[in-house]
Write a protein that holds these residues in place. Structure first.
Motif, PDB file in Angstrom:
ATOM      1  N   ILE A   7       0.387  -1.317  -0.001  1.00 34.24           N
ATOM      2  CA  ILE A   7      -0.078  -0.030  -0.001  1.00 34.24           C
ATOM      3  C   ILE A   7       0.702   1.028  -0.218  1.00 34.24           C
ATOM      4  N   GLU A   8       0.861   1.749  -1.034  1.00 35.51           N
ATOM      5  CA  GLU A   8       1.864   3.544  -1.014  1.00 35.51           C
ATOM      6  C   GLU A   8       1.039   4.289  -1.366  1.00 35.51           C
ATOM      7  N   SER A   9       0.976   5.170  -0.789  1.00 37.21           N
ATOM      8  CA  SER A   9       0.085   6.504  -0.248  1.00 37.21           C
ATOM      9  C   SER A   9       1.043   7.434  -1.784  1.00 37.21           C
ATOM     10  N   GLY A  10      -0.239   8.241  -2.957  1.00 39.83           N
ATOM     11  CA  GLY A  10       1.102   9.511  -3.313  1.00 39.83           C
ATOM     12  C   GLY A  10       0.733  10.618  -2.713  1.00 39.83           C
ATOM     13  N   GLN A  11       0.873  11.295  -3.738  1.00 41.54           N
ATOM     14  CA  GLN A  11       0.784  13.089  -2.674  1.00 41.54           C
ATOM     15  C   GLN A  11      -0.195  13.801  -3.636  1.00 41.54           C
ATOM     16  N   PRO A  12      -0.726  14.728  -2.287  1.00 40.75           N
ATOM     17  CA  PRO A  12      -2.172  14.946  -1.944  1.00 40.75           C
ATOM     18  C   PRO A  12      -2.135  15.712  -3.893  1.00 40.75           C
ATOM     19  N   ALA A  13      -3.255  16.311  -4.589  1.00 38.21           N
ATOM     20  CA  ALA A  13      -3.160  16.641  -5.602  1.00 38.21           C
ATOM     21  C   ALA A  13      -4.834  17.164  -5.445  1.00 38.21           C
ATOM     22  N   ASN A  14      -5.019  18.381  -5.452  1.00 34.64           N
ATOM     23  CA  ASN A  14      -6.365  18.558  -6.532  1.00 34.64           C
ATOM     24  C   ASN A  14      -6.999  18.030  -5.337  1.00 34.64           C
ATOM     25  N   GLY A  15      -7.120  17.656  -4.087  1.00 38.68           N
ATOM     26  CA  GLY A  15      -8.163  17.774  -2.749  1.00 38.68           C
ATOM     27  C   GLY A  15      -8.144  15.838  -2.655  1.00 38.68           C
ATOM     28  N   THR A  16      -7.479  15.555  -3.519  1.00 43.00           N
ATOM     29  CA  THR A  16      -7.446  13.804  -4.137  1.00 43.00           C
ATOM     30  C   THR A  16      -5.753  13.180  -3.602  1.00 43.00           C
ATOM     31  N   THR A  17      -5.690  12.653  -2.639  1.00 42.15           N
ATOM     32  CA  THR A  17      -4.512  11.381  -2.608  1.00 42.15           C
ATOM     33  C   THR A  17      -5.335  10.112  -3.246  1.00 42.15           C
ATOM     34  N   GLU A  18      -4.075   9.022  -4.062  1.00 42.15           N
ATOM     35  CA  GLU A  18      -4.217   8.553  -4.967  1.00 42.15           C
ATOM     36  C   GLU A  18      -3.641   7.212  -3.644  1.00 42.15           C
ATOM     37  N   VAL A  19      -4.067   6.039  -3.400  1.00 41.95           N
ATOM     38  CA  VAL A  19      -3.281   5.026  -2.361  1.00 41.95           C
ATOM     39  C   VAL A  19      -3.048   3.699  -3.363  1.00 41.95           C
ATOM     40  N   THR A  20      -2.072   3.593  -3.777  1.00 44.34           N
ATOM     41  CA  THR A  20      -1.828   2.790  -5.138  1.00 44.34           C
ATOM     42  C   THR A  20      -1.563   1.202  -4.031  1.00 44.34           C
ATOM     43  N   VAL A  21      -2.959   0.159  -4.345  1.00 40.04           N
ATOM     44  CA  VAL A  21      -2.547  -0.746  -3.554  1.00 40.04           C
ATOM     45  C   VAL A  21      -2.156  -1.697  -4.604  1.00 40.04           C
ATOM     46  N   LYS A  22      -0.826  -2.810  -4.502  1.00 35.58           N
ATOM     47  CA  LYS A  22      -0.768  -4.036  -5.446  1.00 35.58           C
ATOM     48  C   LYS A  22      -0.617  -5.305  -4.525  1.00 35.58           C
ATOM     49  N   PHE A  23      -1.036  -6.790  -5.707  1.00 37.42           N
ATOM     50  CA  PHE A  23      -1.189  -7.810  -4.209  1.00 37.42           C
ATOM     51  C   PHE A  23      -0.857  -8.690  -5.823  1.00 37.42           C
ATOM     52  N   LYS A  24      -0.784 -10.129  -5.632  1.00 31.46           N
ATOM     53  CA  LYS A  24      -1.171 -11.079  -6.392  1.00 31.46           C
ATOM     54  C   LYS A  24      -2.707 -12.011  -5.638  1.00 31.46           C
ATOM     55  N   ALA A  25      -3.180 -12.426  -6.998  1.00 31.58           N
ATOM     56  CA  ALA A  25      -4.265 -12.616  -6.081  1.00 31.58           C
ATOM     57  C   ALA A  25      -4.691 -14.081  -6.408  1.00 31.58           C
ATOM     58  N   ALA A  26      -3.834 -14.337  -7.671  1.00 28.47           N
ATOM     59  CA  ALA A  26      -4.042 -16.145  -8.288  1.00 28.47           C
ATOM     60  C   ALA A  26      -2.767 -17.320  -8.271  1.00 28.47           C
ATOM     61  N   THR A  27      -2.198 -16.808  -7.013  1.00 23.57           N
ATOM     62  CA  THR A  27      -1.071 -17.835  -6.977  1.00 23.57           C
ATOM     63  C   THR A  27      -1.271 -19.278  -6.584  1.00 23.57           C
ATOM     64  N   CYS A  28      -2.559 -19.004  -6.019  1.00 26.46           N
ATOM     65  CA  CYS A  28      -2.680 -20.799  -5.938  1.00 26.46           C
ATOM     66  C   CYS A  28      -3.317 -21.284  -6.989  1.00 26.46           C
ATOM     67  N   MET A  29      -3.677 -20.664  -8.268  1.00 26.71           N
ATOM     68  CA  MET A  29      -4.337 -21.233  -9.268  1.00 26.71           C
ATOM     69  C   MET A  29      -3.116 -21.742 -10.165  1.00 26.71           C
ATOM     70  N   GLU A  30      -3.065 -23.419 -10.416  1.00 24.23           N
ATOM     71  CA  GLU A  30      -2.232 -23.529 -10.898  1.00 24.23           C
ATOM     72  C   GLU A  30      -2.101 -24.092 -11.822  1.00 24.23           C
ATOM     73  N   GLY A  31      -1.328 -23.375 -12.710  1.00 25.96           N
ATOM     74  CA  GLY A  31      -1.251 -23.687 -14.924  1.00 25.96           C
ATOM     75  C   GLY A  31      -1.766 -22.355 -14.988  1.00 25.96           C
ATOM     76  N   ALA A  32      -2.619 -21.510 -14.165  1.00 22.34           N
ATOM     77  CA  ALA A  32      -3.164 -20.327 -14.485  1.00 22.34           C
ATOM     78  C   ALA A  32      -2.205 -19.516 -15.527  1.00 22.34           C
ATOM     79  N   PRO A  33      -2.276 -19.039 -15.913  1.00 20.33           N
ATOM     80  CA  PRO A  33      -0.754 -18.624 -16.542  1.00 20.33           C
ATOM     81  C   PRO A  33      -1.187 -17.138 -16.711  1.00 20.33           C
ATOM     82  N   TYR A  34      -2.070 -16.366 -15.541  1.00 24.10           N
ATOM     83  CA  TYR A  34      -2.092 -15.132 -14.543  1.00 24.10           C
ATOM     84  C   TYR A  34      -1.694 -15.153 -13.120  1.00 24.10           C
ATOM     85  N   LYS A  35      -0.783 -16.444 -13.140  1.00 26.95           N
ATOM     86  CA  LYS A  35      -0.497 -16.361 -11.771  1.00 26.95           C
ATOM     87  C   LYS A  35       0.140 -15.776 -10.714  1.00 26.95           C
TER      88      LYS A  35
END
Length: 180
Positions: A106-134
């Protein structure tokens, strides 16, 4: 030594602070709570699904505008069996199936025009054996604003289809409310 600490504290107190600079609420707080619940939902030992849009959560972690759009969209549920949610998928993982979330950041950006963009990254398919997007990394952007002195989520931007940009959840809710 005590005199130096008191002098230093006095100097810091005397430094003028730009409005909203240091006193603003932490933009990552509502996002951290939503992600904690989303992680719990996809944990292998999940027993009860946590509704990240439940009424008390809407009023506490989301902006009034977001909450209003959600409530209108919820009157026209897409394909939810219980008829409560306007979504037939988890909007954070952007799907109906996922594994326990891995490599969450979870990473917070700098506030701009009253909004702060918070970016979340994760892997959601690591248990899906054989999936090309694992090992693909999912990116979700939360647009956080300050409302009534606290940070609240005003929109959630989820990954669009292949080759498309992110999709605004508020725009999606507006379309659902119109029956589209």
């Amino acid at each position: 030594m005590k005199k130096i600490a008191v002098l230093f504290a006095g100097l810091i107190a005397a430094v003028p602070v730009a409005p909203g600079l240091l006193l603003a609420a932490d933009a990552t707080e509502p996002v951290k709570e939503i992600m904690k619940d989303t992680q719990a939902n996809w944990a292998s030992d999940v027993s009860d699904w946590i509704d990240i849009f439940e009424e008390s959560v809407l009023g506490r972690l989301y902006s009034k505008d977001f909450g209003d759009k959600y409530k209108v969209a919820a009157r026209n549920p897409a394909a939810d069996e219980d008829g409560i949610s306007p979504f037939d998928y988890d909007v954070i993982v952007n799907g109906q199936d996922a594994c326990p979330l891995q490599d969450l950041s979870i990473e917070s950006g700098q506030p701009a025009n009253g909004t702060t963009e918070v970016t979340v990254k994760f892997k959601a398919a690591t248990c899906m054996e054989g999936a090309p997007y694992k090992d693909d990394v999912t990116t979700v952007r939360f647009e956080v604003i300050e409302e009534n002195g606290k940070s609240v989520i005003d929109d959630i931007m989820v990954q669009g289809e292949e080759g498309q940009g992110p999709t605004s959840l508020k725009e999606t809710m507006t379309l659902i409310a119109k029956g589209q």
